[in-house]
Design an enzyme around this catalytic site. Structure first.
Site, PDB file in Angstrom:
ATOM      1  N   ASN A 108       0.863  -1.183   0.000  1.00 20.98           N
ATOM      2  CA  ASN A 108       0.000   0.000   0.000  1.00 20.98           C
ATOM      3  C   ASN A 108       0.897   1.231   0.000  1.00 20.98           C
ATOM      4  O   ASN A 108       2.002   1.202   0.532  1.00 20.98           O
ATOM      5  CB  ASN A 108      -0.874   0.004   1.256  1.00 20.98           C
ATOM      6  CG  ASN A 108      -1.789   1.213   1.313  1.00 20.98           C
ATOM      7  OD1 ASN A 108      -2.389   1.597   0.292  1.00 20.98           O
ATOM      8  ND2 ASN A 108      -1.904   1.831   2.475  1.00 20.98           N
ATOM      9  N   SER A 137       4.894   6.785   2.299  1.00 21.08           N
ATOM     10  CA  SER A 137       5.484   5.488   2.664  1.00 21.08           C
ATOM     11  C   SER A 137       4.841   4.381   1.829  1.00 21.08           C
ATOM     12  O   SER A 137       3.637   4.422   1.582  1.00 21.08           O
ATOM     13  CB  SER A 137       5.192   5.151   4.137  1.00 21.08           C
ATOM     14  OG  SER A 137       5.493   6.218   4.989  1.00 21.08           O
ATOM     15  N   ASP A 146      -2.993   0.837   7.660  1.00 25.30           N
ATOM     16  CA  ASP A 146      -1.766   1.608   7.410  1.00 25.30           C
ATOM     17  C   ASP A 146      -0.613   1.159   8.314  1.00 25.30           C
ATOM     18  O   ASP A 146       0.181   1.970   8.784  1.00 25.30           O
ATOM     19  CB  ASP A 146      -2.029   3.114   7.592  1.00 25.30           C
ATOM     20  CG  ASP A 146      -3.062   3.620   6.596  1.00 25.30           C
ATOM     21  OD1 ASP A 146      -3.136   3.070   5.488  1.00 25.30           O
ATOM     22  OD2 ASP A 146      -3.810   4.551   6.944  1.00 25.30           O
TER      23      ASP A 146
END
Ligand code: GAR
Length: 316
Positions: A108, A137, A146
């Site tokens: 991701n 990131s 996340d």
């Protein structure tokens, strides 16, 4: 080398998907995009993907249970032959089953310097905190939002007078650079000798009284002050392959293994019949099996006292 097949999930604009897709057009890119799927049939990125000749799939998640919807996406990804999933602005929480099905295969991109500012409004949060830098990131997806190991980050300086929008626009440029490079590294890491050696080392040194030395220029694992049970071989005598050499448990076993999978197992030159080479650079290594072979090999050379301890430990 065959390109890794990547499915990309989007929810809207899809500019990160476009960055991945354009990067994939370069002949040296180690991945290809096999599907772009969206949870919103109106997602703008779908038009771009279609125009570029990439298969798309769209299905609204509205009115569906999370796991039920994820099963549909999962089936599409697998039907497209995806080996990896890249989330690119996919604004949906994922079911644990979906995450588990793509464990260590799903990345991701997130617009913050994780672990700072998970979730939404990341740019405003960085401004409110008075940070000197924000950024983006790329991380491996785990069941926490996340979260998961960060693979790479880019810092983006916050300018005087920045708003959440102006900062987001600059970070997006950084995102487009970072994602493709990180994805390319990720899909090739399983063929990189350093990564493969680290996996072997981790497993070999977990065995009782195991140590590592260099022998004939190869990282080599043995029992402290005792015999060797594994060699890590990289382009040995110019053979161009990466493998681990382990002891077999019986003379016939070497032939049996080679017979069962001649692309993976081989007779290592200069080692004789008591050893077998297992290629690690084929991209589909079963690490549980490598662990098992290392353990068997360790048992072949372990002194009786240690074997007894291992047997006791195995009972628990
Ligand atoms: C990107 O900034 C991405 O980092 C962010 O959504 C935007 C999608 O833009 N993702 C997240 O916030 C995920 N937590 P895009 O559709 O143009 O790629």
């Amino acid at each position: 080398m065959a390109k890794a097949k990547v499915g990309v999930l989007i929810s809207g604009r899809g500019s990160n998907m476009a960055a991945l897709l354009y990067a994939a057009k370069h002949p040296s890119c180690p991945y290809e995009i096999v599907l772009v799927a969206a949870n919103d049939p109106q997602a703008a990125g779908l038009t771009l993907a279609t125009a570029e000749g990439v298969p798309t799939f769209a299905h609204s998640h509205k009115g569906m249970k999370r796991a039920e919807f994820d099963r549909i996406i999962d089936a599409q990804l697998r039907a497209a032959g995806a080996e990896y999933v890249a989330l690119a602005g996919y604004m949906r929480l994922l079911s644990p089953e979906f995450v588990a099905g793509w464990e260590n295969r799903m990345l991701n991109i997130h617009p913050s310097l994780l672990p700072k500012y998970k979730g939404l409004d990341t740019h405003q949060k960085a401004l409110d905190a008075g940070d000197s830098h924000a950024g983006c990131s790329v991380h491996v997806v785990t069941s926490e939002l996340d979260d998961g190991p960060v693979l790479a980050q880019t810092e983006v300086a916050i300018l005087p007078g920045d708003t959440a929008d102006s900062l987001a626009a600059r970070i997006l440029i950084a995102e487009h650079q970072l994602y493709s490079r990180t994805l390319a590294d990720f899909v090739t890491r399983e063929r990189q000798p350093e990564w493969l050696l680290a996996r072997v080392r981790e497993r070999a040194l977990a065995l009782p009284q195991a140590d590592e030395v260099t022998s004939h220029g190869m990282p080599c694992f043995g029992i402290e002050k005792g015999k060797k049970f594994a060699y890590f071989s990289q382009d040995h005598h110019g053979d161009g392959i990466v493998s681990v050499l382990v002891k077999t448990t019986a003379p016939e076993e070497q032939a049996m293994l080679i017979d069962s999978d001649p692309d993976r197992y081989y007779r290592p030159a200069y080692f004789g019949d008591g050893w077998v080479g297992i290629r690690l650079d084929l991209g589909d290594t079963d690490w549980d099996q490598i662990e098992d072979r290392l353990r068997k090999s360790w048992r072949e050379v372990a002194p009786r006292k240690l074997l007894g301890l291992m047997d006791v430990a195995d009972e628990f």
